[in-house]
Design a protein around this motif. Structure first.
Motif, PDB file in Angstrom:
ATOM      1  N   ALA A  90       0.834  -1.204   0.000  1.00  0.00           N
ATOM      2  CA  ALA A  90       0.000   0.000   0.000  1.00  0.00           C
ATOM      3  C   ALA A  90       0.871   1.258   0.000  1.00  0.00           C
ATOM      4  O   ALA A  90       0.594   2.224  -0.727  1.00  0.00           O
ATOM      5  N   GLU A  91       1.915   1.254   0.800  1.00  0.00           N
ATOM      6  CA  GLU A  91       2.810   2.412   0.863  1.00  0.00           C
ATOM      7  C   GLU A  91       3.589   2.589  -0.447  1.00  0.00           C
ATOM      8  O   GLU A  91       3.752   3.715  -0.941  1.00  0.00           O
ATOM      9  N   GLN A  92       4.077   1.474  -1.004  1.00  0.00           N
ATOM     10  CA  GLN A  92       4.839   1.567  -2.248  1.00  0.00           C
ATOM     11  C   GLN A  92       3.979   2.112  -3.383  1.00  0.00           C
ATOM     12  O   GLN A  92       4.387   3.028  -4.120  1.00  0.00           O
ATOM     13  N   PHE A  93       2.768   1.562  -3.531  1.00  0.00           N
ATOM     14  CA  PHE A  93       1.918   2.003  -4.635  1.00  0.00           C
ATOM     15  C   PHE A  93       1.257   3.344  -4.323  1.00  0.00           C
ATOM     16  O   PHE A  93       0.941   4.103  -5.243  1.00  0.00           O
ATOM     17  N   GLY A  94       1.075   3.652  -3.041  1.00  0.00           N
ATOM     18  CA  GLY A  94       0.656   4.998  -2.679  1.00  0.00           C
ATOM     19  C   GLY A  94       1.708   6.024  -3.059  1.00  0.00           C
ATOM     20  O   GLY A  94       1.391   7.126  -3.535  1.00  0.00           O
ATOM     21  N   THR A  95       2.964   5.662  -2.884  1.00  0.00           N
ATOM     22  CA  THR A  95       4.064   6.544  -3.292  1.00  0.00           C
ATOM     23  C   THR A  95       4.076   6.711  -4.813  1.00  0.00           C
ATOM     24  O   THR A  95       4.201   7.827  -5.331  1.00  0.00           O
TER      25      THR A  95
END
Length: 334
Positions: A90-95
């Protein structure tokens, strides 16, 4: 015949005599080329412990490609979710979505993308995968939601972003899941054709509309190798055939140059196995590719073709995608 989009599936193939740096530059070149030809999206697939595929750090490569393109959607085909923490993805693709708004896709699979020993090194527990995968998808949806802003664990970046999720499958299992969750579905027909027709049937018949999608959306991943002539295409396709022989032989060496005669390489049993796995491979000149696309589409009525092209010579690979684009366009104009 139903109209369809076309997209690119790239495994970041490593070729004999080339470096991984060369591989990444070729992937970028292909993405730029596909964007200029109005391909819809460019997906990279997570694999591990394979000398022939360099897309193990999939999120990093997506950022590399998205940063050097302008409009084509870039994403994963897919992220093998049980290899990871849902929060980290979630954090990677949110970034990625924050860096490249409106251009990032998150395709999700449950397979390891590797062998059993490497899967263990990735921290997977095979006994819990079928329970873990659906739970992790729901976790991702929660992390991306605005409703999660009051939770003790939040995805920042990620929260409140519209990042489309796609369920990937190579059997009927994920068809049921994609239908239940009301998410788009991509089938790996480029290497696992046997259950594709049944998977599409299950997905369509059991699809439940959701806030993400009001009707089924199907992507068929297939192999495409086009040449100026059928003879050229058949010659170029021998790299793909050799690669699948290496899979059968558990030999993960980089992709080889094409050869003039496959009968010097494979046994009759290997030939039968390879051709079975590569049933959905469109090989030929522009007219033949158009006929193969039409025959497939009249039977399966998919929304999108995602083309994987294992061709050793990079310029021939680019040319193949150009010919496939023309073949697809000729059908929409007919």
């Amino acid at each position: 015949m139903k109209n369809f989009n076309i997209s690119v599936l790239d495994l970041a193939p490593v070729k004999q005599g080339k470096t991984i740096h060369d591989t990444f530059q070729d992937s970028l070149s292909l993405a730029n080329f596909a964007e200029n030809l109005d391909y819809k999206r460019f997906w990279l697939a997570e694999h591990h412990n394979m000398e022939s595929i360099a897309s193990s750090a999939t999120s990093v490569l997506i950022g590399f490609i998205a940063n050097r393109t302008k409009k084509i959607r870039v994403g994963s085909g897919g992220i093998m979710l049980p290899n990871h923490s849902s929060l980290v993805i979630a954090e990677q693709f949110g970034t990625l979505e924050s860096l490249f708004p409106g251009r990032i896709d998150l395709g999700l699979g449950r397979a390891p993308g590797t062998d059993g020993l490497t899967a263990k090194a990735l921290g997977r527990n095979a006994a819990t995968i079928n329970e873990q995968f659906p739970r992790q998808i729901l976790e991702l949806q929660r992390y991306f939601s605005t409703e999660n802003s009051d939770a003790l664990v939040r995805a920042i970046p990620g929260e409140g972003l519209d990042i489309p999720l796609y369920i990937l499958g190579s059997s009927t299992d994920s068809a049921w899941l994609a239908a239940e969750l009301g998410l788009p579905y991509a089938f790996a027909g480029h290497f696992a054709p046997d259950q594709m027709e049944m998977a599409f049937k299950i997905y369509r018949e059991h699809f439940e509309p959701s806030k993400y999608l009001d009707k089924p959306y199907i992507i068929a991943c297939v192999n495409g190798i086009a040449g100026e002539t059928s003879e050229e295409a058949n010659f170029l396709s021998t790299t793909l055939f050799q690669a699948f022989i290496n899979i059968i032989r558990n030999d993960r060496k980089p992709f080889p140059k094409p050869i003039s005669d496959m009968d010097n390489i494979w046994s009759p049993m290997e030939k039968a196995m390879v051709l079975k796995m590569l049933k959905f491979s469109f090989i030929g000149d522009q007219s033949q590719i158009a006929d193969q696309l039409k025959d497939f589409q009249e039977k399966y009525q998919v929304d999108e073709f995602m083309i994987n092209s294992h061709i050793y010579d990079h310029q021939k690979r680019l040319s193949s995608y150009a010919i496939i684009r023309k073949a697809a366009d000729s059908l929409s104009e007919a």
